[in-house]
Structures are given as structure tokens and as C-alpha cells.
Design an enzyme around this catalytic site. Structure first.
Site, mmCIF file in Angstrom:
data_model
loop_
_atom_site.group_PDB
_atom_site.id
_atom_site.type_symbol
_atom_site.label_atom_id
_atom_site.label_comp_id
_atom_site.label_asym_id
_atom_site.label_seq_id
_atom_site.Cartn_x
_atom_site.Cartn_y
_atom_site.Cartn_z
ATOM 1 N N CYS A 1 0.829 -1.209 0.000
ATOM 2 C CA CYS A 1 0.000 0.000 0.000
ATOM 3 C C CYS A 1 0.860 1.255 0.000
ATOM 4 O O CYS A 1 1.891 1.318 0.677
ATOM 5 C CB CYS A 1 -0.893 0.050 1.245
ATOM 6 S SG CYS A 1 -1.811 -1.450 1.600
ATOM 7 N N CYS A 2 0.440 2.236 -0.775
ATOM 8 C CA CYS A 2 0.912 3.612 -0.600
ATOM 9 C C CYS A 2 -0.333 4.490 -0.653
ATOM 10 O O CYS A 2 -1.439 3.993 -0.439
ATOM 11 C CB CYS A 2 1.946 3.992 -1.656
ATOM 12 S SG CYS A 2 1.337 3.978 -3.362
ATOM 13 N N LYS A 3 -0.181 5.754 -0.925
ATOM 14 C CA LYS A 3 -1.349 6.637 -0.888
ATOM 15 C C LYS A 3 -2.418 6.205 -1.893
ATOM 16 O O LYS A 3 -3.605 6.176 -1.583
ATOM 17 C CB LYS A 3 -0.918 8.086 -1.154
ATOM 18 C CG LYS A 3 -2.076 9.079 -1.074
ATOM 19 C CD LYS A 3 -1.582 10.502 -1.010
ATOM 20 C CE LYS A 3 -0.902 10.933 -2.290
ATOM 21 N NZ LYS A 3 -0.569 12.371 -2.281
#
Length: 1053
Positions: free
Chosen positions: A970-972
Site C-alpha cells: 500500500c501507498c497513498k
């Protein structure tokens, strides 16, 4: 150059309509980065390749610029309103500044097409169109001269389909060129091929795909192939056009990294030039003896030959397994290995589980590579990506449960009965706020019900209110590896944007900080309400849930008991009594809690008419076992004379009330035993002579079972009803305190937590279903699943600076909340395989449906409905430029705490795993010492507090795979940083587990990032094939997280 000055002056005075373009521009000359003079406003008129510069619209031309042997450079500033004309002659650059960005862009296009080269490109484009029209004219003319009646009788055109295996691509081929001719003798070619399709029914040319750019050779072997998926309308009569281009500057080749409308050719000044083209029919390729075509590349006018192009039909099952030495020389200068593209689902699912996975996965994208191993063999890699219908299904199911739960809670608050004015006003305020929040949930569900189209939420939509419950950019990312000497292997990663409440924002932080702050403030609440700890509030919700679940079950079993009695069926009576006893014992046990007793007392004091006899004496919470702090409530309470009830509250009354349920059940059990015993006696007597008068009397007293059991069942129901009424009211009073102490922040925090949890749960359900399908034939994994549970490891790439710190706080709470989710596998009774969600906010059960054939493969424990536990852990390491700021000028404590807390959770899971699982149960992960060493290394790296220590993520991911867990990244937005991490992980696996040749590691990495599924993910999100990084940002990134040149740039996210 000689010219007639008078003619030029006359030309500059022509009417406005005569010119190609005119308008105001600020102009000056530029040498290097320095302007010779400040920009001066001029009226500019463009005619052909002449640019007239005038002081104003009515004056004569003061200067004429001849637009030959020059090119246009567009500035990428924030305003984007300036362009520069550069001259090959070495003259100072001409700087032009427009009033607006659209005006600047239109001038850039007009100036770029003004010279003779632009005119020549237009002519070549028209010539190509004429050639294509000529190619199709024969078939058009054949029908043009038929009588109208004959044309009508032809009906729909009949085309010959291509025979292929089900779920396999219809057509795949690879490309290579030989003896390409450069425009200038000393130029090294950087070429790629654009593939276009001429549909036989429409006779329209449609761009389909492109290869990668191969640099510095006249004999390029293109390592990107072409694939047409099963659903694509391609026939033997279809024509395919191959156009070869020479790219001057790969980083400026914006056409390949952007989306142009169909049928629109790119401008000639974007950094590439046309070399030649060739066309072939599909039937010629598929029916050729050698399944290969060699075509002549010709210029646009069809005259000059500029080389040849080879088209080779590819069948995936027949990829060569031979040595790689024979192509080493060809691939030496190329930046990636073989990749072909398709969107078939064949790699995502086998034949048996295709229906159930098709219900979950949508719009799959597939890329195929081949890379050399360290022993010079080919390995084949299929990279796949698919979105999931669960992105919307799970949130909608969850919101529906929230609505039902909140409606029950509101009704329970209304059913509290008569309260003193203070408490009644508090209740009215709470219900008003709750109704408002309930309406918001209902509106959100209605909006989601209207959603059609794509089954994923793009990164551009993360701030939309109507989609705030939907996970961002949720996809399955799979790598299927086929090695010459190793067993095939699958590696799955779920990619999703960090679960966070983007619409609500992060001005005050995320859930981790907000919940802590809210709890501290709630402890300091004044006299208005009673403080109950979060544990007691959760206990109250659990009691209410048990009541709502058990009461109807007990009533149902009691009715079954009476039904068995009326039929005088001893076996059925015994079974009904057994079920009734079990459920009633659970019911009684649910109220053996000090919280219920203390809440009843608190509710008693809230009734109208209570007077304070003496100040409250608080009992020690350690003695009572709860944290209830009674404020301004007496230990001895009297009602007013107008209330004709007990003057003092009897604390032992509640014990007698719920004990009556157990006594009623005991009476019922005794009566059933007596009836069955008498039934046995009568059966014995029937075998002997006629019974005596005394015996007849005994049998008569046995009488009708139903009549003797009915009063006892009614008594049990009445006792249970009294317990339910009191317990519901007391627990509803506890919830009233929780809500009243923090309006409206309490409801807003619940909403935020629901949003974050919804996003996290959708990803978890997707990951569980995919893992279950891939592990159905792995008995070790299935045993681990029901014995220990499933490890779910999240890799976070968020920084601890600014808004992303709030996102990380949201994400940490959302993932932690997944511990209250349990899974259950059931056999599907219909063709609807979507999961079923039941439960409440503190406890959810996800029922995963499998077809009968797949369900039979499960262990008996799982088939019998055993609940499967989840163990979510999160490890985060920020890698971008904002993390650099956090490390040097900010605070990284949040990241350090999260990593340390989740390390302990991971250790607990490993301990549980080693205790419950036999060492040889999982043959793929027998080396327990390796896991101990990996956990030790992870512990050391977390304690080291090293900047951007990405080794933490690598170690956590490896441990997860060795423990059969589900991987999340996950990132933004799960688009840019996630793509870098996923592709790095895939190449690392190929190197460490499948012997990828060490010289091809970087090439494989660049290939997956440039031509693989992740760049397609970027396109899906922002309509542009460019990662949203700039050069300054990438300087702060760890080395292996930087994309290849030409794949990044400005892109709105």
C-alpha cells in the site's frame, strides 16, 4: 537568404483572415538561461513559415522570423505559458510568452507545423491515408456496383474466426526488423513499432499497441510482442498495419506515454520520425507454413524500401526451452526481456475454479516475459493484474449492516422507558444525531447502488464523498513463474491504496491520534453523564448482540420441543431439549457480568422521581471487576411517593431474575425426564398382561406430553422475556452514556472508523478468497488455516510527514480492526459466489462460498463451519522526499511504534504456528531455523532506526510468504510507489528463488516497470502511462525504487 522587403511589408499588412494565426505574445532573445532584454509585447502574425513581429496590430512588421531548421520547446512551468524557438544555425533562442496556457499550446502546435518539415509530414500522412483507402477500395467497389436488392440480401458480413483454445488469446506474434535505413548516415536508430488494426467490417484504422524502444541498432529484435485477447473481434480477414518509428529522445516520446484519440496521428515534432510501414492479413500469418512472414518496409509514398520486418506467430505452449546463447548478441544492448500482452483469464484461474473466481475478478491484464537463468535456460513469467468486484460489494454489504445495527440501537434507546428530564433530554439529543448519521449512511448506500461501470475506484477519486467507503485502486497482482528445472510457482500481492478517510481530511491527524485524544477527553467528562471504559462499552454491545441472536433461537427450540411433545416422539424430544438447554445456558452465561448489575443500578437512578439519600460510595474497580465510575449517584436510592414501587433498589433482584431462567430450564428438563421414564414403563407394561388399576393410574398421569410441557415452556419464555427487557435497557443505557459523552465527535469518529475499516475489509476478503483458491490442493496450508489462522501482512510506503502521517494513523487502526473479522467457508447453493457478510461492528463473519467440487476438497473441520481467524500485521517504511523531511526535521516515532507493535504480533503468530503445526506439515517451509533467523534480522532492523530502511519490508514480506500468509502493498494511491515495490519484489523473487541471471536483474526490473502490468495500472488511474514522480523526488528514493527513464513525469493524481 535573398528576399523582397516590399513584398514582405505588403504581406504583413494583409487582413486578419489571411494569416494562419495571430495574437499578442511577449518576445525576447535568450542565450543559455539569460534573457538579453526583458520580454516586450508584440503583435505576432504567422503565415506559412514566416512569423511577423509588429509593435501593434496596425503598425508595420519590425522583424520577420523564418521558421526553418528550428524546433519548438515548450516550458513545463507552473503556469505553462512560455515556449522557446531553438535554431540549428546557433542564433539566440527566441522566447515567446503567451497570455494563457491554452494560447501557449495552440501557438506551440502552429509554430511546430509551420516549417517545410511540418508540411512534408502532413503530405506523408495524407499519402498514407490514400494508400489505406486504395487497399480497401477493391472490397468496397465489389459491393458498390451490386444492385440494391442484392446488397440487402447479403445481410451481415460473414468473417472467418481464428481457431484457438478456450480462454487463450486469439492471436499472438513477435516482431523483429532487419536492415533499417536511417535518415542520415551517421545516426543510430532508436526504433519501435506501432501496431494498428483495420477491421474488415468498418474499414477503420485503429491503433492497438506498441513495442518497446530498442536503441542503437538497425536490426532490432523487439522483445514486446502483440496479443489479441479471446474477446477481441479479430478474424482471418482482418488486416494489421505495422509502422516503424525512429525516436530521437526516448524521454520526450510523449505519444507512447499518453492517450491520443483513435484515428489521430501524433504530431511530428514530439521526438520521433516515420521510417516505414507494412500491412498483412491475419490469414496469411496463421496459414503460412513456417508461421512466419517477412514483409518489406516502405516509405509513405510506397516507393522507397527502408528494410524488412519479420512477424512470427507465437503459441504460448510451444515456447522454446533451449539455450539462450543464440540470442545473447541480439539482446546485448536491449533494456528488457521478452514481454507479450494479453487480457485472458487463463492464468488467473484453473478450469475448476473459473466460475467462482470470475465472480470476484474483473478486467484482467496479462503480460508474458522470458528471462535467462544463471545456467542459460529460459524461464517464462506471466505477470497478471485484475480488479475485483469486491471493491464495491463488500462496502455495500457493510454499510447495509451498519444501517441495521444503528436502527436497532436507536430503537433500543427509545425503548429505555421513562427517564428523568436530564437523561431524557440527553436521549433526545443523541437520537437526533444518530438519525442524522443514519440518513447519511442510507444516502451513501443509495449512491453506491447507482454505480455502474468499472469495479475499481481510481486514485483521482479518493477524495469523493460518495466513494469514501470504497478501497482505492484495489487489484490482484500475480506472478506465475515457469522455470526449466523448478516447479511452477505463484506469487500473489494485493495492491490497494492505504485505507484512510481522504474526504474527511487529516488536518487533526488520523484515527490513532483522534481516538486517543477523544478517550482522554471523555474520561474528564463532567456530571452530565457516566463514564464507561471502551472495554465496557464493547461488552455492552456484545451483550445486546447475544440477546438479539439467542432469544429467537431459544424461542424456536422451545417451539420445536412442544412440537415433538405433541407427536410423542422421544428421540425428537431429546434432541430438541438438548439444543434448548445449550442455547439457554449460553443465554444465562451472557449476563453473569458485573457490568449488567451496575448498569441496572445506574438506570434506576435515571428514572423520574429518584432522590439522593446520601453521596455515592464508589467501590474499588478491582473488587467489582469493572471501570464504571458513578458520579452523583447514591448507594441507597428512594423514589418519590408518587411512584408506588419499592422505596429502595434491591441489588440482588437482578440475580434472582436471571437465575429464574436457569430454574425454569431445570424444571423443563425434569419434566421431560419424567415423561420419558413413564413412556418406558408403559412400553414394558404393554409387553406383559393387562395392567392393573394402579398401573393405569400411573399411565394416565403421563397423559398428553404437550399439555404438561406447555406451562413450563411459557414460564421459561416469560422469565427470559423479563431478563431480556432489563438487560436490553441497561446495556442501551451504557451506550447512551458513550454517545452522550462525545457528541458529535463520537459519531464522526465512528463514521471515520467505518470508512477506513470498509476499505481494509474489501482488500482482506479479496486476499482471503484468492489465497483459498490457490491453496485448495495444499493440505498443509488448509490445516494451518483452521488450526492456527491466516497471517495477513501489510507493507506500507507512507511517509510520517504532513497528511500522509494522518493516513498512516488511519491505516494502522483499520488494519488492527481486522482482528475482529473471522471467515467461514460454505458450499454455494446457487451461481452467486459473492461472499456473505454478517455480524456487527465488534465482530464480523465473512461466509465465502465455494462450488460443490471445490468444497469437497476442504478438511472436515472447515466443512463443518469452523471459524477461521485472521492475524493482520503492518510494517511501514516511508521512501519518498517527504520521509526525508520527517527524518531530518520532523518525527518518525509513529512509524517506529507501529513497526515495533506489529513485530510483537508477528512473533506471537510464529509462536502459535510452531506450537500447533507439526514441523513437517508444510514441506515448502520446513526450515524453521530460517524463519527464526529472519525474525531476528527483522527485530534488529526495527531496533536500528536506520533511515529509509527498506530491508524491513523485504524481511517482513519473505517471512509472510514462508508462513503462507497473504501479502498487501500500500501507498497513498497504490499506483506509483506501490508499482516500484511490487516490481522490485517480483524481480527479487526471480533472482533468489528461480535463478534469474544476475546481469538481467536491472533489465527485468526496468522491463516490468516500463512494459508490465503496473504501467497499465497507472494508465487506468490517470489516463497517462507515466509514474507521478519528478527528478527531485527520485533523488530521495532508495536506488531500486526509481523507475526507468521516460516512464515518469507530471501526471495529475
Amino acid at each position: 537568404m535573398r528576399f523582397n522587403a516590399k513584398d514582405l511589408v505588403q504581406l504583413a499588412r494583409c487582413p486578419s483572415g489571411y494569416f494562419d494565426k495571430e495574437g499578442k505574445l511577449k518576445i525576447c532573445r535568450v542565450v543559455g538561461d539569460e534573457k538579453l532584454i526583458e520580454p516586450r509585447e508584440r503583435w505576432c502574425r504567422l503565415k506559412g513559415n514566416l512569423l511577423f513581429l509588429m509593435k501593434n496590430k496596425s503598425s508595420d512588421a519590425s522583424e520577420v522570423v523564418i521558421l526553418e531548421r528550428c524546433w519548438v520547446v515548450e516550458f513545463r512551468s507552473k503556469t505553462g505559458v512560455s515556449i522557446v524557438l531553438k535554431f540549428q544555425s546557433g542564433e539566440p533562442d527566441l522566447y515567446l510568452e503567451a497570455a494563457s496556457k491554452p494560447d501557449c499550446e495552440s501557438w506551440a502546435v502552429a509554430l511546430g507545423e509551420a516549417n517545410s518539415e511540418g508540411l512534408q509530414n502532413k503530405i506523408q500522412h495524407l499519402q498514407r491515408l490514400v494508400m489505406e483507402i486504395k487497399e480497401e477500395r477493391s472490397s468496397d467497389e465489389a459491393q458498390q456496383f451490386l444492385p440494391t436488392s442484392q446488397l440487402d440480401s447479403l445481410g451481415e458480413p460473414q468473417f472467418t474466426s481464428i481457431q484457438r483454445i478456450a480462454n487463450e488469446p486469439k492471436l499472438e506474434f513477435s516482431l523483429a526488423c532487419k536492415d533499417l535505413v536511417a535518415a542520415t548516415r551517421d545516426r543510430k536508430l532508436n526504433t519501435f513499432i506501432q501496431v494498428s488494426v483495420v477491421h474488415p467490417a468498418e474499414h477503420i484504422l485503429t491503433r492497438y499497441s506498441s513495442t518497446e524502444i530498442v536503441e542503437g541498432t538497425k536490426d532490432p529484435l523487439f522483445l514486446t510482442g502483440v496479443t489479441f485477447p479471446p474477446e477481441y473481434p479479430i478474424y482471418e480477414e482482418t488486416k494489421i498495419k505495422l509502422t516503424v518509428y525512429d525516436v530521437k529522445d526516448k524521454s520526450q516520446d510523449t505519444v507512447r506515454t499518453s492517450v491520443l484519440p483513435d484515428h489521430k496521428e501524433p504530431r511530428a515534432d514530439v521526438g520521433r520520425s516515420f521510417l516505414g510501414c507494412a500491412t498483412f492479413r491475419v490469414v496469411d500469418l496463421v496459414k503460412s507454413k513456417e508461421q512466419q512472414l517477412t514483409l518489406t518496409l516502405r516509405t509513405s509514398d510506397g516507393g522507397k524500401t527502408v528494410g524488412t520486418i519479420e512477424v512470427n506467430l507465437v503459441k504460448m505452449g510451444e515456447l522454446e526451452e533451449g539455450e539462450t546463447d543464440h540470442i545473447t548478441a541480439d539482446t546485448q544492448d536491449q533494456k528488457c526481456a521478452l514481454v507479450r500482452e494479453c487480457t485472458a483469464t487463463e492464468g488467473l484461474s484453473g478450469k475448476d475454479n473459473l466460475p467462482s473466481l470470475n465472480a470476484v475478478l474483473r478486467n484482467p491484464v496479462c503480460k508474458l516475459y522470458r528471462f535467462p537463468t544463471s545456467d542459460n535456460k529460459w524461464m517464462r513469467i506471466r505477470e497478471q493484474m485484475a480488479e475485483t468486484t469486491l471493491s464495491f460489494h463488500v462496502p455495500k454489504e457493510l454499510i447495509n449492516l451498519h444501517i441495521k445495527e444503528d436502527m436497532r440501537r436507536n430503537q433500543e434507546l427509545k425503548d429505555l422507558g421513562e427517564l428523568a428530564p436530564h437523561w431524557d433530554n440527553m436521549r433526545k439529543s443523541v437520537i437526533a444525531h444518530c438519525d442524522q448519521m443514519l440518513s447519511m449512511y442510507q444516502d451513501t448506500l443509495a449512491e453506491l447502488g447507482k454505480h455502474t461501470g468499472s469495479s475499481f475506484k481510481s486514485s483521482c477519486s479518493k477524495g469523493e464523498k460518495t466513494l469514501e467507503f470504497i478501497p482505492i485502486n484495489l487489484h490482484l497482482q500475480r506472478m506465475h513463474v515457469h522455470s526449466p528445472r523448478l516447479k511452477d510457482a505463484l506469487y500473489d500481492v494485493i495492491t490497494v491504496g492505504a485505507p484512510a478517510a481522504h474526504f474527511q481530511g487529516f488536518k487533526n491527524g488520523g484515527l490513532r491520534k483522534l481516538l486517543s485524544k477523544f478517550e482522554a477527553e471523555r474520561r474528564n467528562t463532567g456530571y452530565q453523564c457516566i463514564y464507561y471504559s471502551p472495554e465496557n462499552t464493547a461488552k455492552a454491545k456484545e451483550v445486546l448482540s447475544n440477546i438479539n441472536h439467542l432469544q429467537p433461537l431459544i424461542s424456536s427450540h422451545a417451539d420445536l420441543l412442544l412440537s415433538s411433545a405433541s407427536q410423542r416422539s422421544p428421540d425428537s424430544l431429546k434432541n430438541s431439549l438438548k439444543m434448548l438447554s445449550e442455547k439457554t445456558e449460553l443465554f444465562v452465561h451472557a449476563f453473569k457480568d458485573q457490568l449488567v448489575r451496575s448498569a441496572l443500578l445506574a438506570l434506576y437512578t435515571a428514572r423520574p422521581g429518584c432522590v439522593l439519600k446520601k453521596p455515592a460510595v464508589h467501590r474499588n474497580s478491582a473488587e467489582e471487576g469493572d471501570d464504571v465510575q458513578h458520579q452523583d449517584h447514591p448507594s441507597q436510592i428512594k423514589r418519590q411517593d408518587s411512584i408506588p414501587h419499592h422505596s429502595e433498589y434491591d441489588e440482588e433482584e437482578w440475580d434472582r431474575v436471571w437465575a429464574n431462567v436457569a430454574k425454569s430450564l431445570n424444571c423443563l428438563i425434569a419434566m421431560v425426564d419424567r415423561l420419558l421414564e413413564k413412556d418406558d414403563i408403559s412400553n414394558i407394561k404393554e409387553g406383559e398382561n393387562e395392567p392393573s388399576a394402579a398401573d393405569s393410574k400411573v399411565l394416565h398421569t403421563g397423559g398428553d406430553w404437550y399439555e404438561q410441557l406447555y406451562p413450563l415452556v411459557i414460564t421459561l419464555k416469560d422469565c427470559m422475556g423479563e431478563v431480556v427487557t432489563r438487560a436490553k435497557q441497561s446495556m442501551a443505557f451504557v451506550l447512551l452514556q458513550e454517545l452522550a459523552c462525545g457528541l458529535p465527535q463520537c459519531l464522526m469518529l465512528t463514521l471515520r472508523r467505518d470508512i477506513v475499516f470498509s476499505q481494509a475489509l474489501a482488500g482482506l476478503v479479496c486476499g482471503f478468497i484468492i489465497k483459498l483458491h490457490t491453496g485448495l490442493h495444499d493440505q498443509g496450508f488448509l490445516q494451518q488455516l483452521h488450526t492456527v489462522g491466516l497471517l495477513v501482512q501489510y507493507e506500507g510506503l507512507l511517509s510520517t510527514y504532513s497528511e500522509e502521517a494522518g493516513m498512516l494513523e488511519d491505516m494502522a487502526v483499520g488494519i488492527s480492526d481486522l482482528q475482529k473479522v473471522m471467515f467461514k467457508v460454505i458450499e454455494a447453493k446457487s451461481e452467486d459466489f459473492l461472499p456473505i457478510i454478517t455480524g456487527r461492528r465488534e465482530h464480523y463473519i465473512i461466509e465465502v462460498q465455494l462450488p460443490a467440487k471445490m468444497f469437497e476438497l476442504l478438511p472436515q473441520e472447515i466443512k463443518e463451519g469452523k471459524l477461521l481467524r485472521m492475524y493482520p500485521v503492518l510494517f511501514n517504511v516511508g521512501i519518498n522526499e517527504q520521509q526525508t523531511l520527517a527524518e531530518r526535521f520532523g518525527d518518525t516515532t509513529l512509524q517506529e511504534n507501529i513497526n515495533q507493535e506489529n513485530l510483537e504480533l508477528l512473533k506471537e503468530y510464529y509462536k502459535l504456528f510452531t506450537e500447533k503445526m507439526p514441523p513437517d506439515c508444510l514441506p515448502h517451509f520446513q526450515e524453521q531455523n530460517d524463519l527464526k533467523g529472519l525474525l531476528g534480522s527483522l527485530h534488529q532492523n526495527i531496533q536500528a532506526k536506520k533511515r529509509k530502511n527498506v530491508e524491513i519490508m523485504w524481511l517482513a514480506a519473505t517471512i509472510c510468504r514462508k508462513l503462507n500468509g497473504v501479502r498487501f502493498t500500500c501507498c497513498k494511491s497504490a499506483k506509483d510507489r506501490t508499482s516500484m515495490s511490487v516490481t522490485l519484489e517480483q524481480c527479487s523473487i526471480l533472482r533468489d528463488e528461480h535463478q534469474l541471471h544476475k546481469d538481467f536483474f536491472i533489465r527485468a526490473l526496468d522491463c516490468m516497470r516500463r512494459e508490465g502490468c503496473r504501467i497499465e495500472n497507472v494508465l487506468k488511474n490517470v489516463k497517462c502511462r507515466k509514474y507521478a514522480f519528478n527528478m527531485i523526488q527520485l533523488m530521495a528514493f532508495p536506488k531500486y525504487y526509481r523507475p526507468p527513464e521516460g516512464t515518469y513525469g507530471k501526471a495529475d493524481t
